[in-house]
Design an enzyme around this catalytic site. Structure first.
Site, PDB file in Angstrom:
ATOM      1  N   ASP A   1      -9.709  -7.662   7.364  1.00 21.14           N
ATOM      2  CA  ASP A   1      -8.814  -6.598   6.873  1.00 21.14           C
ATOM      3  C   ASP A   1      -9.511  -5.821   5.755  1.00 21.14           C
ATOM      4  O   ASP A   1      -9.633  -4.594   5.853  1.00 21.14           O
ATOM      5  CB  ASP A   1      -7.459  -7.157   6.425  1.00 21.14           C
TER       6      ASP A   1
ATOM      7  N   LYS B   1      -5.368   1.977   7.959  1.00 16.33           N
ATOM      8  CA  LYS B   1      -6.391   1.140   8.590  1.00 16.33           C
ATOM      9  C   LYS B   1      -5.902  -0.301   8.624  1.00 16.33           C
ATOM     10  O   LYS B   1      -5.091  -0.667   7.774  1.00 16.33           O
ATOM     11  CB  LYS B   1      -7.727   1.238   7.875  1.00 16.33           C
TER      12      LYS B   1
ATOM     13  N   ILE C   1       0.832  -1.210   0.000  1.00 14.34           N
ATOM     14  CA  ILE C   1       0.000   0.000   0.000  1.00 14.34           C
ATOM     15  C   ILE C   1       0.864   1.257   0.000  1.00 14.34           C
ATOM     16  O   ILE C   1       0.484   2.282  -0.580  1.00 14.34           O
ATOM     17  CB  ILE C   1      -1.014   0.004   1.173  1.00 14.34           C
TER      18      ILE C   1
ATOM     19  N   SER D   1      11.860   0.915   7.033  1.00 15.21           N
ATOM     20  CA  SER D   1      11.266  -0.391   6.797  1.00 15.21           C
ATOM     21  C   SER D   1      12.354  -1.409   7.085  1.00 15.21           C
ATOM     22  O   SER D   1      13.532  -1.130   6.859  1.00 15.21           O
ATOM     23  CB  SER D   1      10.793  -0.491   5.340  1.00 15.21           C
ATOM     24  N   ARG D   2      11.960  -2.596   7.604  1.00 12.42           N
ATOM     25  CA  ARG D   2      12.991  -3.548   8.037  1.00 12.42           C
ATOM     26  C   ARG D   2      13.866  -3.979   6.868  1.00 12.42           C
ATOM     27  O   ARG D   2      15.069  -4.154   7.016  1.00 12.42           O
ATOM     28  CB  ARG D   2      12.333  -4.767   8.681  1.00 12.42           C
TER      29      ARG D   2
HETATM   30  P1  NAP Z   1       2.497  -5.469   2.956  1.00 14.79           P
HETATM   31  O1  NAP Z   1       2.559  -5.434   1.460  1.00 14.79           O
HETATM   32  O2  NAP Z   1       2.771  -6.740   3.656  1.00 14.79           O
HETATM   33  O3  NAP Z   1       3.451  -4.309   3.432  1.00 14.79           O
HETATM   34  C1  NAP Z   1       3.650  -3.986   4.789  1.00 14.79           C
HETATM   35  C2  NAP Z   1       5.130  -3.744   4.995  1.00 14.79           C
HETATM   36  O4  NAP Z   1       5.312  -3.435   6.364  1.00 14.79           O
HETATM   37  C3  NAP Z   1       5.950  -4.983   4.715  1.00 14.79           C
HETATM   38  O5  NAP Z   1       6.404  -4.999   3.380  1.00 14.79           O
HETATM   39  C4  NAP Z   1       7.077  -4.890   5.704  1.00 14.79           C
HETATM   40  O6  NAP Z   1       8.211  -4.280   5.086  1.00 14.79           O
HETATM   41  C5  NAP Z   1       6.561  -3.953   6.795  1.00 14.79           C
HETATM   42  N1  NAP Z   1       6.356  -4.668   8.065  1.00 14.79           N
HETATM   43  C6  NAP Z   1       6.689  -4.201   9.287  1.00 14.79           C
HETATM   44  N2  NAP Z   1       6.356  -5.059  10.238  1.00 14.79           N
HETATM   45  C7  NAP Z   1       5.812  -6.110   9.630  1.00 14.79           C
HETATM   46  C8  NAP Z   1       5.282  -7.338  10.088  1.00 14.79           C
HETATM   47  N3  NAP Z   1       5.259  -7.659  11.396  1.00 14.79           N
HETATM   48  N4  NAP Z   1       4.779  -8.210   9.178  1.00 14.79           N
HETATM   49  C9  NAP Z   1       4.786  -7.914   7.872  1.00 14.79           C
HETATM   50  N5  NAP Z   1       5.292  -6.760   7.367  1.00 14.79           N
HETATM   51  C10 NAP Z   1       5.793  -5.866   8.240  1.00 14.79           C
HETATM   52  O7  NAP Z   1       1.051  -4.986   3.457  1.00 14.79           O
HETATM   53  P2  NAP Z   1       0.121  -3.878   2.806  1.00 14.79           P
HETATM   54  O8  NAP Z   1      -0.801  -4.507   1.845  1.00 14.79           O
HETATM   55  O9  NAP Z   1       0.950  -2.735   2.339  1.00 14.79           O
HETATM   56  O10 NAP Z   1      -0.755  -3.500   4.082  1.00 14.79           O
HETATM   57  C11 NAP Z   1      -0.259  -2.677   5.101  1.00 14.79           C
HETATM   58  C12 NAP Z   1      -1.435  -1.978   5.758  1.00 14.79           C
HETATM   59  O11 NAP Z   1      -2.107  -1.217   4.757  1.00 14.79           O
HETATM   60  C13 NAP Z   1      -2.472  -2.946   6.333  1.00 14.79           C
HETATM   61  O12 NAP Z   1      -2.962  -2.465   7.556  1.00 14.79           O
HETATM   62  C14 NAP Z   1      -3.577  -2.953   5.285  1.00 14.79           C
HETATM   63  O13 NAP Z   1      -4.859  -3.174   5.854  1.00 14.79           O
HETATM   64  C15 NAP Z   1      -3.481  -1.547   4.740  1.00 14.79           C
HETATM   65  N6  NAP Z   1      -4.010  -1.431   3.376  1.00 14.79           N
HETATM   66  C16 NAP Z   1      -3.627  -2.308   2.404  1.00 14.79           C
HETATM   67  C17 NAP Z   1      -4.205  -2.223   1.141  1.00 14.79           C
HETATM   68  C18 NAP Z   1      -3.834  -3.161   0.013  1.00 14.79           C
HETATM   69  O14 NAP Z   1      -4.483  -3.121  -1.030  1.00 14.79           O
HETATM   70  N7  NAP Z   1      -2.806  -3.966   0.114  1.00 14.79           N
HETATM   71  C19 NAP Z   1      -5.167  -1.232   0.888  1.00 14.79           C
HETATM   72  C20 NAP Z   1      -5.486  -0.324   1.877  1.00 14.79           C
HETATM   73  C21 NAP Z   1      -4.905  -0.440   3.128  1.00 14.79           C
HETATM   74  P3  NAP Z   1       9.675  -4.629   5.688  1.00 14.79           P
HETATM   75  O15 NAP Z   1       9.824  -6.113   5.583  1.00 14.79           O
HETATM   76  O16 NAP Z   1      10.602  -3.847   4.844  1.00 14.79           O
HETATM   77  O17 NAP Z   1       9.621  -4.165   7.118  1.00 14.79           O
END
Ligand code: NAP
Length: 320
Positions: free
Chosen positions: A179, A101, A25, A47-48
């Site tokens: 989610d 969120k 996101i 970011s990690r």
């Molecule tokens: P994601 O692709 O998994 O990205 C989250 C990033 O946060 C990871 O790449 C990771 O990067 C970092 N991170 C830090 N602590 C973590 C942990 N314990 N476990 C996993 N990753 C961790 O997730 P995302 O889709 O971007 O979603 C993140 C948030 O945005 C969620 O709350 C989601 O509800 C919200 N969101 C997502 C979307 C969507 O379409 N995907 C839409 C709207 C809102 P590092 O490994 O570099 O730390």
């Protein structure tokens, strides 16, 4: 000269922003919205593992705050588990905070952040991007003058398409199908008049996971109008993010997550706004400038209540 100094010059009055958690996101929505915003300049990332191109990047918020360039605000885009520590660290450092969120892993931790932000004199913005979808304001205005007799929410998407490989989402504290489902709850709590309460439900959790892959929840409004919530993470083919509302004087449908609005079956023309995430950053900037916070816990409380009252079923193991 750093890349920031060379290419991402600070506009007068723009807030210097650090982004935390560079995943899907952050890359899909936050970075483009920040780049286009007159209110913010991206100064640093934490970011990690991930890095943001042409931007100083650190592996933790602590390192970012200690060794990064000065910033005014932090935007947190990590999954909900672990957000609390990140938000507390940012607030303790005197930074304004915007949170993706769902705003946290539990209701109590987010409620506590409100007091911390107030004591520190910083803005806390718990964002709900779906509330900024094009049809939501018009739906709220139309419903405000009517008596709601019922509503049905159908949020069915394919986890393999929209959340590929995101094991955290089905781990404990990842919310599972809630989610995306919490996006629907963020919309209905904004548009339906009166309070919304959970009555009962069934939640399906795969044998090899800890969070739900599907849920069927029965709710009611304070006038006793029934509201159903059906969530499915295994929907292949056409996807649905629909909310149907009946009233004593007509019906309303929000589809595509709030982007399209139908009244009595007729599609309404909507103003093409800047988009959900640009609107969130506009809101964050105006909250900072007016010294206010915006934290609505109702969607998170409803998810917590659904977990409290629902019957849990174990279903076949899930693999991406
Ligand atoms: P994601 O692709 O998994 O990205 C989250 C990033 O946060 C990871 O790449 C990771 O990067 C970092 N991170 C830090 N602590 C973590 C942990 N314990 N476990 C996993 N990753 C961790 O997730 P995302 O889709 O971007 O979603 C993140 C948030 O945005 C969620 O709350 C989601 O509800 C919200 N969101 C997502 C979307 C969507 O379409 N995907 C839409 C709207 C809102 P590092 O490994 O570099 O730390």
């Amino acid at each position: 000269m750093t890349a920031i100094e060379a290419g991402n010059s600070l506009q007068p009055g723009a807030l210097r922003l650090g982004i935390v958690g560079v995943g899907k996101i952050a890359r899909d929505q936050h970075l483009p919205s920040i780049a286009a915003s007159p209110d913010f300049t991206l100064a640093v990332a934490a970011s990690r593992h991930a890095k943001v191109e042409d931007c100083p990047s650190f592996d933790s918020i602590e390192a970012m705050l200690a060794d990064g360039p000065p910033i005014d605000a932090v935007s947190i885009c990590t999954p909900p588990g672990g957000r609390d520590r990140i938000a507390r660290t940012a607030i303790a450092a005197g930074k304004h905070v915007m949170i993706e969120k769902p705003p946290g892993a539990t209701v109590a931790e987010v409620a506590a952040l409100v007091g911390l932000a107030e004591a520190a004199g910083v803005t806390l913005f718990a964002s709900w991007h779906s509330r900024e979808a094009a049809g939501v304001d018009a739906a709220r205005n139309w419903l405000a003058k009517r008596i709601v007799t019922g509503a049905a929410i159908n949020w069915r998407e394919d986890i393999r398409v929209w959340h590929p490989g995101q094991d955290w989402i089905l781990a404990s504290g990842g919310f599972g199908v809630f989610d995306p489902g919490i996006n629907a709850l963020s919309i209905v709590t904004a548009i339906l008049p009166g309070d919304l309460m959970i009555d009962s439900g069934t939640i399906a959790v795969p044998e090899n996971r800890d969070s739900p892959i599907a849920a069927s929840i029965t709710m009611r409004l304070s006038n006793d109008a029934p509201v159903s919530l059906d969530l499915d993470f295994l929907q292949t083919g056409p996807q649905s993010w629909d909310i149907d509302v009946t009233t004593e004087t007509g019906s309303l449908k929000l589809s595509e997550g709030g982007k399209r609005l139908f009244i009595d079956g007729v599609e309404q023309s909507l103003e093409a706004g800047p988009g959900e995430y640009p609107r969130l950053y506009q809101l964050f900037a105006s909250l900072v400038r007016s010294g206010q916070s915006d934290v609505d816990l109702r969607p998170l409380q409803l998810v917590a209540d659904a977990f409290l009252v629902s019957r849990q079923q174990r279903t076949t193991p899930f693999t991406f």
